[in-house]
Design a protein around this motif. Structure first.
Motif, PDB file in Angstrom:
ATOM      1  N   HIS A   1       0.877  -1.167   0.000  1.00  0.00           N
ATOM      2  CA  HIS A   1       0.000   0.000   0.000  1.00  0.00           C
ATOM      3  C   HIS A   1       0.917   1.220   0.000  1.00  0.00           C
ATOM      4  CE1 HIS A   1      -2.715   3.106   1.703  1.00  0.00           C
ATOM      5  NE2 HIS A   1      -3.684   2.399   1.141  1.00  0.00           N
ATOM      6  N   PRO A   2       0.475   2.358  -0.539  1.00  0.00           N
ATOM      7  CA  PRO A   2       1.331   3.549  -0.510  1.00  0.00           C
ATOM      8  C   PRO A   2       1.803   3.941   0.891  1.00  0.00           C
ATOM      9  CG  PRO A   2      -0.485   3.899  -2.027  1.00  0.00           C
ATOM     10  CD  PRO A   2      -0.744   2.580  -1.350  1.00  0.00           C
ATOM     11  N   ARG A   3       1.092   3.499   1.914  1.00  0.00           N
ATOM     12  CA  ARG A   3       1.451   3.866   3.279  1.00  0.00           C
ATOM     13  C   ARG A   3       1.958   2.688   4.113  1.00  0.00           C
ATOM     14  NH1 ARG A   3       2.816   8.433   4.764  1.00  0.00           N
ATOM     15  NH2 ARG A   3       2.036   8.058   6.873  1.00  0.00           N
ATOM     16  N   PHE A   4       2.021   1.486   3.524  1.00  0.00           N
ATOM     17  CA  PHE A   4       2.414   0.313   4.290  1.00  0.00           C
ATOM     18  C   PHE A   4       3.396  -0.537   3.494  1.00  0.00           C
ATOM     19  CE2 PHE A   4      -1.834   1.446   5.694  1.00  0.00           C
ATOM     20  CZ  PHE A   4      -1.718   1.420   7.071  1.00  0.00           C
ATOM     21  N   ASN A   5       4.390  -1.079   4.204  1.00  0.00           N
ATOM     22  CA  ASN A   5       5.324  -2.033   3.617  1.00  0.00           C
ATOM     23  C   ASN A   5       5.273  -3.333   4.410  1.00  0.00           C
ATOM     24  OD1 ASN A   5       6.412  -0.282   1.629  1.00  0.00           O
ATOM     25  ND2 ASN A   5       7.736   0.663   3.173  1.00  0.00           N
ATOM     26  N   LEU A   6       5.231  -4.439   3.705  1.00  0.00           N
ATOM     27  CA  LEU A   6       5.385  -5.740   4.345  1.00  0.00           C
ATOM     28  C   LEU A   6       6.879  -6.004   4.486  1.00  0.00           C
ATOM     29  CD1 LEU A   6       3.993  -8.398   5.297  1.00  0.00           C
ATOM     30  CD2 LEU A   6       4.331  -9.251   2.962  1.00  0.00           C
ATOM     31  N   VAL A   7       7.345  -6.314   5.688  1.00  0.00           N
ATOM     32  CA  VAL A   7       8.772  -6.532   5.935  1.00  0.00           C
ATOM     33  C   VAL A   7       8.977  -7.948   6.466  1.00  0.00           C
ATOM     34  CG1 VAL A   7       9.291  -4.110   6.345  1.00  0.00           C
ATOM     35  CG2 VAL A   7       8.594  -5.553   8.259  1.00  0.00           C
ATOM     36  N   GLY A   8      10.079  -8.558   6.090  1.00  0.00           N
ATOM     37  CA  GLY A   8      10.354  -9.915   6.524  1.00  0.00           C
ATOM     38  C   GLY A   8      11.831 -10.184   6.714  1.00  0.00           C
ATOM     39  N   HIS A   9      12.134 -11.148   7.541  1.00  0.00           N
ATOM     40  CA  HIS A   9      13.518 -11.557   7.817  1.00  0.00           C
ATOM     41  C   HIS A   9      13.536 -13.040   8.124  1.00  0.00           C
ATOM     42  CE1 HIS A   9      17.353 -11.992  10.060  1.00  0.00           C
ATOM     43  NE2 HIS A   9      16.615 -12.686  10.909  1.00  0.00           N
ATOM     44  N   ILE A  10      14.552 -13.727   7.635  1.00  0.00           N
ATOM     45  CA  ILE A  10      14.798 -15.106   8.037  1.00  0.00           C
ATOM     46  C   ILE A  10      16.303 -15.296   8.184  1.00  0.00           C
ATOM     47  CG2 ILE A  10      14.837 -16.003   5.654  1.00  0.00           C
ATOM     48  CD1 ILE A  10      13.505 -18.563   6.873  1.00  0.00           C
ATOM     49  N   GLY A  11      16.697 -15.952   9.263  1.00  0.00           N
ATOM     50  CA  GLY A  11      18.108 -16.181   9.520  1.00  0.00           C
ATOM     51  C   GLY A  11      18.362 -17.623   9.910  1.00  0.00           C
ATOM     52  N   LEU A  12      19.586 -18.093   9.644  1.00  0.00           N
ATOM     53  CA  LEU A  12      19.960 -19.464   9.960  1.00  0.00           C
ATOM     54  C   LEU A  12      21.383 -19.486  10.499  1.00  0.00           C
ATOM     55  CD1 LEU A  12      19.062 -22.457   9.826  1.00  0.00           C
ATOM     56  CD2 LEU A  12      20.126 -22.548   7.554  1.00  0.00           C
ATOM     57  N   MET A  13      21.548 -20.026  11.698  1.00  0.00           N
ATOM     58  CA  MET A  13      22.867 -20.128  12.340  1.00  0.00           C
ATOM     59  C   MET A  13      23.358 -21.568  12.289  1.00  0.00           C
ATOM     60  SD  MET A  13      23.994 -19.086  16.241  1.00  0.00           S
ATOM     61  CE  MET A  13      23.634 -17.354  15.930  1.00  0.00           C
ATOM     62  N   HIS A  14      24.654 -21.730  11.998  1.00  0.00           N
ATOM     63  CA  HIS A  14      25.257 -23.059  11.926  1.00  0.00           C
ATOM     64  C   HIS A  14      26.545 -23.087  12.732  1.00  0.00           C
ATOM     65  CE1 HIS A  14      26.457 -26.948  10.668  1.00  0.00           C
ATOM     66  NE2 HIS A  14      27.344 -26.558   9.777  1.00  0.00           N
ATOM     67  N   ASN A  15      26.631 -24.022  13.661  1.00  0.00           N
ATOM     68  CA  ASN A  15      27.818 -24.211  14.478  1.00  0.00           C
ATOM     69  C   ASN A  15      28.770 -25.161  13.754  1.00  0.00           C
ATOM     70  OD1 ASN A  15      29.747 -24.729  16.411  1.00  0.00           O
ATOM     71  ND2 ASN A  15      28.323 -25.539  17.942  1.00  0.00           N
ATOM     72  N   LEU A  16      29.866 -24.622  13.244  1.00  0.00           N
ATOM     73  CA  LEU A  16      30.838 -25.435  12.506  1.00  0.00           C
ATOM     74  C   LEU A  16      31.721 -26.267  13.425  1.00  0.00           C
ATOM     75  CD1 LEU A  16      32.000 -22.739   9.927  1.00  0.00           C
ATOM     76  CD2 LEU A  16      30.483 -24.666   9.465  1.00  0.00           C
ATOM     77  N   SER A  17      31.849 -25.854  14.677  1.00  0.00           N
ATOM     78  CA  SER A  17      32.757 -26.527  15.604  1.00  0.00           C
ATOM     79  C   SER A  17      32.114 -27.711  16.303  1.00  0.00           C
ATOM     80  CB  SER A  17      33.262 -25.534  16.656  1.00  0.00           C
ATOM     81  OG  SER A  17      33.985 -24.484  16.047  1.00  0.00           O
ATOM     82  N   GLY A  18      30.779 -27.736  16.381  1.00  0.00           N
ATOM     83  CA  GLY A  18      30.122 -28.771  17.151  1.00  0.00           C
ATOM     84  C   GLY A  18      30.404 -28.575  18.632  1.00  0.00           C
ATOM     85  N   GLY A  19      29.979 -29.501  19.448  1.00  0.00           N
ATOM     86  CA  GLY A  19      30.231 -29.395  20.873  1.00  0.00           C
ATOM     87  C   GLY A  19      29.235 -28.488  21.573  1.00  0.00           C
ATOM     88  N   PHE A  20      29.384 -28.375  22.888  1.00  0.00           N
ATOM     89  CA  PHE A  20      28.451 -27.618  23.709  1.00  0.00           C
ATOM     90  C   PHE A  20      28.988 -26.226  24.006  1.00  0.00           C
ATOM     91  CE2 PHE A  20      27.018 -26.047  27.790  1.00  0.00           C
ATOM     92  CZ  PHE A  20      25.636 -26.098  27.636  1.00  0.00           C
ATOM     93  N   PHE A  21      28.211 -25.205  23.650  1.00  0.00           N
ATOM     94  CA  PHE A  21      28.492 -23.821  23.992  1.00  0.00           C
ATOM     95  C   PHE A  21      27.159 -23.174  24.346  1.00  0.00           C
ATOM     96  CE2 PHE A  21      31.603 -25.048  20.789  1.00  0.00           C
ATOM     97  CZ  PHE A  21      32.796 -24.763  21.430  1.00  0.00           C
ATOM     98  N   PRO A  22      27.056 -22.541  25.526  1.00  0.00           N
ATOM     99  CA  PRO A  22      25.783 -21.938  25.920  1.00  0.00           C
ATOM    100  C   PRO A  22      25.250 -20.974  24.869  1.00  0.00           C
ATOM    101  CG  PRO A  22      27.282 -21.970  27.774  1.00  0.00           C
ATOM    102  CD  PRO A  22      28.082 -22.395  26.575  1.00  0.00           C
ATOM    103  N   GLY A  23      23.997 -21.167  24.478  1.00  0.00           N
ATOM    104  CA  GLY A  23      23.354 -20.258  23.543  1.00  0.00           C
ATOM    105  C   GLY A  23      23.663 -20.510  22.086  1.00  0.00           C
ATOM    106  N   ILE A  24      24.588 -21.428  21.785  1.00  0.00           N
ATOM    107  CA  ILE A  24      24.947 -21.727  20.400  1.00  0.00           C
ATOM    108  C   ILE A  24      24.427 -23.119  20.067  1.00  0.00           C
ATOM    109  CG2 ILE A  24      26.854 -22.013  18.770  1.00  0.00           C
ATOM    110  CD1 ILE A  24      28.495 -20.121  20.496  1.00  0.00           C
TER     111      ILE A  24
END
Length: 252
Positions: free
Chosen positions: A175-198
């Motif tokens: 619409h002239p007054r509205f924009n549809l906005v979007g985001h998608i993200g993907l995180m990949h742990n290459l090291s493996g193992g346990f890390f808090p929050g990763i």
């Protein structure tokens, strides 16, 4: 992302400190050249924005209590493609109040088919949790209504974890007054193992909403979603995987 981690070993601290000094020197040299009064670098474009967000989120995660935060961004672009900038946001990590500070620099060029490509690096620091400071580099493509970036960090959040993060951001005028906005993200742990929050392997986050521009202001209402993989950050409160967010920004 943002969290309060156990103190690193002396060797790791020395490595992180050396990296931070090297980054500061590189940033100083970059901005010295960018701002030099040479004729070839005479044309600089300085832009920025200030904003208030209903809560601080980074790659789908909220590290604090979910309260409103002020943010500011400044960008410096040269007519030769080099650019630099800084971002600051108030934030809490658990119940520790402070700021996230980010400096970045890179190079961008237009594509013959339209749009542009870029390469750059950034340094992120947390005033209340320097053990979580980290650097990353990225490459990306930008077009009229969207952009894509791939980031790589050899020590994500200060851990010995090599992490990739890819994201796509887009908007569409419905619409002239509205924009549809979007985001998608993907995180990949290459090291493996346990890390808090990763994540052990993969984790996605997404956002869809409406942007309402009026003059230099933009109001945005969005629905946020992050994959709940059960991996919590040290000291982080638990938030639901789906939440609403509201933001108001002013561009200059």
């Amino acid at each position: 992302m943002q969290l309060h981690l156990p103190r690193a070993r002396n060797r790791d601290r020395h490595s992180a400190s050396t990296g931070a000094v090297t980054w500061r020197r590189a940033a100083f040299l970059f901005f010295s050249v960018m701002l030099a009064p040479a004729p070839a670098l005479a044309q600089l474009d300085i832009t920025g924005s200030v904003a208030v967000q209903s809560e601080y989120r980074y790659r789908g995660q909220n590290p604090g209590q979910g309260s409103a935060v002020p943010q500011a961004t400044v960008n410096i672009d040269s007519d030769h493609g080099w650019y630099g900038g800084a971002f600051a946001s108030a934030m809490t990590i658990g119940d520790l109040e402070g700021y996230k500070l980010q400096g970045y620099a890179g190079y961008a060029q237009r594509l013959r088919s339209g749009g542009s490509w870029e390469l750059g690096c950034s340094r992120i620091t947390y005033t209340q949790a320097h053990d979580n400071d980290f650097s990353e580099c990225y490459g990306g493509l930008s077009f009229e209504r969207g952009s894509a970036r791939l980031y790589y960090s050899p020590r994500y959040l200060g851990y010995d974890a090599r992490v990739l993060y890819g994201e796509i951001n887009a908007f569409y005028p419905i619409h002239p007054r509205f924009n549809l906005v979007g985001h998608i993200g993907l995180m990949h742990n290459l090291s493996g193992g346990f890390f808090p929050g990763i994540p052990d392997a993969w984790r996605y986050d997404a956002r869809i909403g409406i942007g309402i521009p009026f003059g230099r202001y933009t109001l945005q209402l969005a629905r946020e979603h992050v994959q709940d993989d059960g991996r919590r950050y040290t000291m982080y409160p638990v938030h639901p995987p789906r939440q609403w967010s509201l933001g108001l920004s002013y561009a200059f």
